[in-house]
Design a protein around this motif. Structure first.
Motif, PDB file in Angstrom:
ATOM      1  N   ALA A  98      10.971  -1.412  46.579  1.00  0.00           N
ATOM      2  CA  ALA A  98      10.734  -1.394  45.138  1.00  0.00           C
ATOM      3  C   ALA A  98      10.259  -0.017  44.684  1.00  0.00           C
ATOM      4  CB  ALA A  98       9.711  -2.462  44.765  1.00  0.00           C
ATOM      5  N   VAL A  99       9.361   0.594  45.455  1.00  0.00           N
ATOM      6  CA  VAL A  99       8.886   1.942  45.117  1.00  0.00           C
ATOM      7  C   VAL A  99      10.037   2.943  45.177  1.00  0.00           C
ATOM      8  CG1 VAL A  99       7.363   3.817  45.849  1.00  0.00           C
ATOM      9  CG2 VAL A  99       6.553   1.459  45.896  1.00  0.00           C
ATOM     10  N   LEU A 100      10.874   2.806  46.194  1.00  0.00           N
ATOM     11  CA  LEU A 100      12.025   3.696  46.323  1.00  0.00           C
ATOM     12  C   LEU A 100      12.949   3.550  45.119  1.00  0.00           C
ATOM     13  CD1 LEU A 100      13.682   5.713  47.970  1.00  0.00           C
ATOM     14  CD2 LEU A 100      14.733   3.785  49.166  1.00  0.00           C
ATOM     15  N   GLY A 101      13.151   2.330  44.637  1.00  0.00           N
ATOM     16  CA  GLY A 101      13.996   2.119  43.465  1.00  0.00           C
ATOM     17  C   GLY A 101      13.442   2.825  42.231  1.00  0.00           C
ATOM     18  N   ILE A 127      10.784  13.054  47.773  1.00  0.00           N
ATOM     19  CA  ILE A 127      10.082  11.775  47.893  1.00  0.00           C
ATOM     20  C   ILE A 127      11.051  10.674  48.321  1.00  0.00           C
ATOM     21  CG2 ILE A 127       8.810  10.016  46.617  1.00  0.00           C
ATOM     22  CD1 ILE A 127       7.679  12.243  44.869  1.00  0.00           C
ATOM     23  N   VAL A 128      12.275  10.685  47.763  1.00  0.00           N
ATOM     24  CA  VAL A 128      13.290   9.699  48.156  1.00  0.00           C
ATOM     25  C   VAL A 128      13.542   9.772  49.657  1.00  0.00           C
ATOM     26  CG1 VAL A 128      15.726   9.095  47.948  1.00  0.00           C
ATOM     27  CG2 VAL A 128      14.399   9.576  45.892  1.00  0.00           C
ATOM     28  N   LEU A 155      10.516   8.462  51.648  1.00  0.00           N
ATOM     29  CA  LEU A 155      10.448   6.999  51.682  1.00  0.00           C
ATOM     30  C   LEU A 155      11.591   6.406  52.499  1.00  0.00           C
ATOM     31  CD1 LEU A 155       9.480   6.226  47.967  1.00  0.00           C
ATOM     32  CD2 LEU A 155       8.027   5.977  49.979  1.00  0.00           C
ATOM     33  N   GLY A 156      12.733   7.069  52.468  1.00  0.00           N
ATOM     34  CA  GLY A 156      13.898   6.533  53.162  1.00  0.00           C
ATOM     35  C   GLY A 156      13.773   6.573  54.672  1.00  0.00           C
ATOM     36  N   VAL A 157      13.088   7.596  55.193  1.00  0.00           N
ATOM     37  CA  VAL A 157      12.948   7.718  56.649  1.00  0.00           C
ATOM     38  C   VAL A 157      12.215   6.518  57.246  1.00  0.00           C
ATOM     39  CG1 VAL A 157      11.918   9.078  58.500  1.00  0.00           C
ATOM     40  CG2 VAL A 157      13.162  10.223  56.659  1.00  0.00           C
ATOM     41  N   PRO A 158      11.013   6.156  56.741  1.00  0.00           N
ATOM     42  CA  PRO A 158      10.354   4.971  57.321  1.00  0.00           C
ATOM     43  C   PRO A 158      11.115   3.679  57.040  1.00  0.00           C
ATOM     44  CG  PRO A 158       9.127   5.793  55.424  1.00  0.00           C
ATOM     45  CD  PRO A 158      10.154   6.817  55.749  1.00  0.00           C
ATOM     46  N   LEU A 159      11.738   3.583  55.868  1.00  0.00           N
ATOM     47  CA  LEU A 159      12.508   2.371  55.566  1.00  0.00           C
ATOM     48  C   LEU A 159      13.662   2.177  56.540  1.00  0.00           C
ATOM     49  CD1 LEU A 159      12.717   2.126  51.670  1.00  0.00           C
ATOM     50  CD2 LEU A 159      11.903   0.376  53.246  1.00  0.00           C
ATOM     51  N   SER A 160      14.286   3.279  56.926  1.00  0.00           N
ATOM     52  CA  SER A 160      15.417   3.174  57.850  1.00  0.00           C
ATOM     53  C   SER A 160      14.986   2.796  59.261  1.00  0.00           C
ATOM     54  CB  SER A 160      16.181   4.503  57.889  1.00  0.00           C
ATOM     55  OG  SER A 160      15.356   5.528  58.404  1.00  0.00           O
ATOM     56  N   MET A 161      13.706   2.964  59.560  1.00  0.00           N
ATOM     57  CA  MET A 161      13.214   2.647  60.904  1.00  0.00           C
ATOM     58  C   MET A 161      12.516   1.301  60.972  1.00  0.00           C
ATOM     59  SD  MET A 161      11.658   6.344  62.034  1.00  0.00           S
ATOM     60  CE  MET A 161      12.690   7.812  62.125  1.00  0.00           C
ATOM     61  N   SER A 201      10.128  -4.622  60.308  1.00  0.00           N
ATOM     62  CA  SER A 201       9.236  -5.582  59.676  1.00  0.00           C
ATOM     63  C   SER A 201       8.215  -4.807  58.877  1.00  0.00           C
ATOM     64  CB  SER A 201       8.543  -6.469  60.730  1.00  0.00           C
ATOM     65  OG  SER A 201       7.751  -5.674  61.605  1.00  0.00           O
ATOM     66  N   GLY A 202       7.278  -5.522  58.228  1.00  0.00           N
ATOM     67  CA  GLY A 202       6.271  -4.862  57.434  1.00  0.00           C
ATOM     68  C   GLY A 202       6.577  -4.931  55.944  1.00  0.00           C
ATOM     69  N   PRO A 203       5.954  -4.047  55.157  1.00  0.00           N
ATOM     70  CA  PRO A 203       6.113  -4.078  53.692  1.00  0.00           C
ATOM     71  C   PRO A 203       7.468  -3.531  53.255  1.00  0.00           C
ATOM     72  CG  PRO A 203       4.748  -2.218  54.308  1.00  0.00           C
ATOM     73  CD  PRO A 203       5.021  -2.985  55.575  1.00  0.00           C
ATOM     74  N   PHE A 204       8.494  -4.146  53.760  1.00  0.00           N
ATOM     75  CA  PHE A 204       9.840  -3.654  53.503  1.00  0.00           C
ATOM     76  C   PHE A 204      10.188  -3.752  52.022  1.00  0.00           C
ATOM     77  CE2 PHE A 204      14.427  -3.537  53.697  1.00  0.00           C
ATOM     78  CZ  PHE A 204      14.670  -2.638  54.723  1.00  0.00           C
ATOM     79  N   ALA A 205       9.943  -4.916  51.427  1.00  0.00           N
ATOM     80  CA  ALA A 205      10.296  -5.130  50.026  1.00  0.00           C
ATOM     81  C   ALA A 205       9.489  -4.221  49.101  1.00  0.00           C
ATOM     82  CB  ALA A 205      10.085  -6.589  49.642  1.00  0.00           C
TER      83      ALA A 205
END
Length: 553
Positions: free
Chosen positions: A279-282, A258-259, A262-268, A271-275
């Motif tokens: 938080a979910v990743l944390g 799951i980490v 979640l990390g793949v879209p965050l790294s790309m 903009s968007g629901p970054f925060a």
């Protein structure tokens, strides 16, 4: 509210004391917002422009010698404007892909307020297409303090990366040497942390300045998630299958998946629901740490030695990663914050596991060496006669080949001496087999000192001994055999056989031009029988060439 001036640093936050203004689209080059809001959180800035302004109170010492430190994030452009009491403004800017001379170690950008004769009254920051205002960290520090902090942070980061590099190289070499899966995972994890540390700290900009900004931030996000996955895999796979419940192992690996997911879209994302995703990743990361801790604890309770090593290695990173979720580390470590804590925790983990792997490898190597020595001893015993300690027939035959080979290379004469104890059966019949064994051991002690590189000795069986020697011929060979006969005859067996004298007969086969062992043995056996026929306690010699000539006739 205190402002920097006497070795102090002020962390700037939105609403405390930063006011903000937002444009839904990227504003023009010289655009200035009509008004700023000093309450609430900015919204709708990710595809536009975000302005942040801090007003400095007048009359403070040191306000004309300030530096603004901005921890770099994902933005297209950052424009910093310093405002002075006389209305003058000084601007400095950086862009994604070009930080110029403003970048500093520790993922920071430094903007120094130009010195003027009038006080500095405010600082305005303009961010174009910034990914998240929540991830921005800004500080105002004295210029001298900025240099000290930058140097200290760079030194600390360099030390942590060197430790990680040493651990990565060591574990990689260990994985190749002993083919351990755990060491390979650990080396990959350490290498990933090195890449993450270099990218986060911006040290890679020494070599790749075009990676400054959003690209580096995206790479860091991907590397951090990959590092978490590798660390979990190294821990879970190193524990014995029987020491961890299958469902607990699957839970830890599932959370790791799951980490990564979640990390793949965050790294790309730009903009968007970054925060929100962060938080979910944390939360998932904390759950993953708990699952790994449960795996280690369960394995420890079940007696796994690997679990004890992992408990010490994971204790510090777990505490660090968990604690950063509950306290603000922005002010700590010269602005390095939680990232520098993570970097040092990773170095600690690598060193701890490297030491543990070294101890385990040393223990395995000791056990291997002991097993090899035991095997060598067993093989040596298999080649030695248990009664006399001399080589047996098997050991003798293995050594004879090297003696014959060296003699053939050097052109030396080689000879085989067969030694048989006279009337030995009567010793066993009269005095017992124990007495016969004592006699044989005493004779062996007379023969054993002659064993060297050019001479090998053995007990072939029963009362028969053998000596293979190179470099002696003719009269010298006969004198050697006769001296050996006399030494054996001089043995005192009075305690065993009384006044009875124990003698031997010796048959010698001499080869002038080299020979095979079978030919020498057959000829030496004939010489031995000749010595027996002559009355025993004799030495008889035969030449192999002479025998061959006689057979030809």
């Amino acid at each position: 509210m205190g402002w920097p001036g006497a070795g102090l640093a002020e962390v700037l936050r939105i609403g405390r004391p930063l006011c903000h203004s937002v444009s839904a689209v990227v504003a023009g080059k010289d655009a200035v917002p009509a008004r700023f809001k000093c309450e609430g959180d900015p919204e709708g800035y990710q595809k536009g422009t975000l302005w942040l302004r801090a007003a400095l109170p007048s009359g403070r010492d040191g306000q004309d010698d300030l530096s603004l430190i901005v921890h770099s994030s994902r933005f297209d452009r950052l424009l910093v404007t310093f405002s002075y009491a006389d209305g003058a403004r000084e601007q400095q800017d950086v862009r994604s892909g070009d930080f110029g001379t403003h970048w500093r170690a520790g993922g920071q950008l430094a903007f120094r307020a130009p010195h003027r004769d009038v006080p500095l009254t405010g600082v305005t920051m303009r961010f174009d297409k910034v990914a998240s205002a929540d991830l921005l960290r800004m500080r105002l520090v004295g210029r001298g303090e900025e240099s000290t902090q930058t140097t200290g942070l760079a030194t600390s980061i360099g030390a942590a990366l060197v430790l990680l590099l040493a651990g990565a190289i060591y574990n990689a070499s260990l994985a190749v040497a002993v083919r351990r899966q755990f060491s390979a995972w650990q080396a990959a994890w350490a290498a990933c942390m090195i890449a993450w540390g270099a990218c986060w700290s911006q040290l890679h900009l020494f070599f790749f300045p075009g990676m400054a900004g959003a690209l580096s931030a995206q790479i860091c996000t991907g590397l951090s998630c990959l590092a978490i996955a590798l660390a979990t895999l190294s821990a879970v796979t190193a524990l014995d299958a029987g020491s961890v419940s299958p469902w607990l192992r699957r839970t830890a690996l599932g959370l790791t998946a799951i980490v990564v997911a979640l990390g793949v879209p965050l790294s790309m994302m730009r903009s968007g629901p970054f925060a929100a995703l962060g938080a979910v990743l944390g939360i998932v990361l904390l759950a993953n740490l708990v699952a790994v801790a449960c795996c280690i604890a369960q394995a420890w309770r079940r007696g796994s030695p690997e679990a004890r090593s992992f408990a010490g290695a994971w204790a510090v990173p777990m505490v660090v990663l968990a604690s950063t979720e509950f306290f603000d580390a922005d002010r700590m470590f010269w602005g390095g914050g939680s990232q520098i804590l993570v970097l040092f925790a990773a170095a600690w983990q690598t060193l701890w596991l490297s030491v543990a792997a070294s101890r385990s490898h040393a223990r395995l190597r000791i056990e291997r060496d002991m097993a090899r020595r035991a095997e060598a001893q067993a093989q040596e015993l298999a080649r030695r006669d248990a009664l006399t300690g001399l080589p047996n027939r098997r050991g003798f035959m293995e050594k004879v080949g090297s003696v014959l080979e060296r003699a053939r290379e050097r052109g030396e004469v080689v000879a085989l001496l067969l030694i048989d104890v006279d009337w030995f059966k009567s010793i066993n019949d009269v005095y017992g087999h124990d007495a016969g064994d004592v006699v044989l051991a005493a004779i062996a002690r007379r023969i054993a000192p002659h064993e060297d590189r050019n001479c090998t000795v053995a007990r072939l069986g029963g009362e028969e001994f053998a000596v293979m020697i190179a470099g002696l011929e003719g009269y010298d060979l006969v004198r050697f055999g006769d001296a050996l006969r006399q030494q054996i005859a001089a043995c005192d067996h009075g305690d065993i056989v009384g006044h009875r004298k124990v003698t031997v007969s010796i048959g010698i086969a001499e080869a002038l031009n080299g020979a095979e062992f079978r030919s020498l043995y057959r000829l030496a056996d004939e010489a031995l029988y000749e010595a027996k026929r002559q009355g025993r306690d004799q030495v008889a010699i035969r030449l192999l060439d002479e025998k061959a000539a006689m057979e030809a006739l």
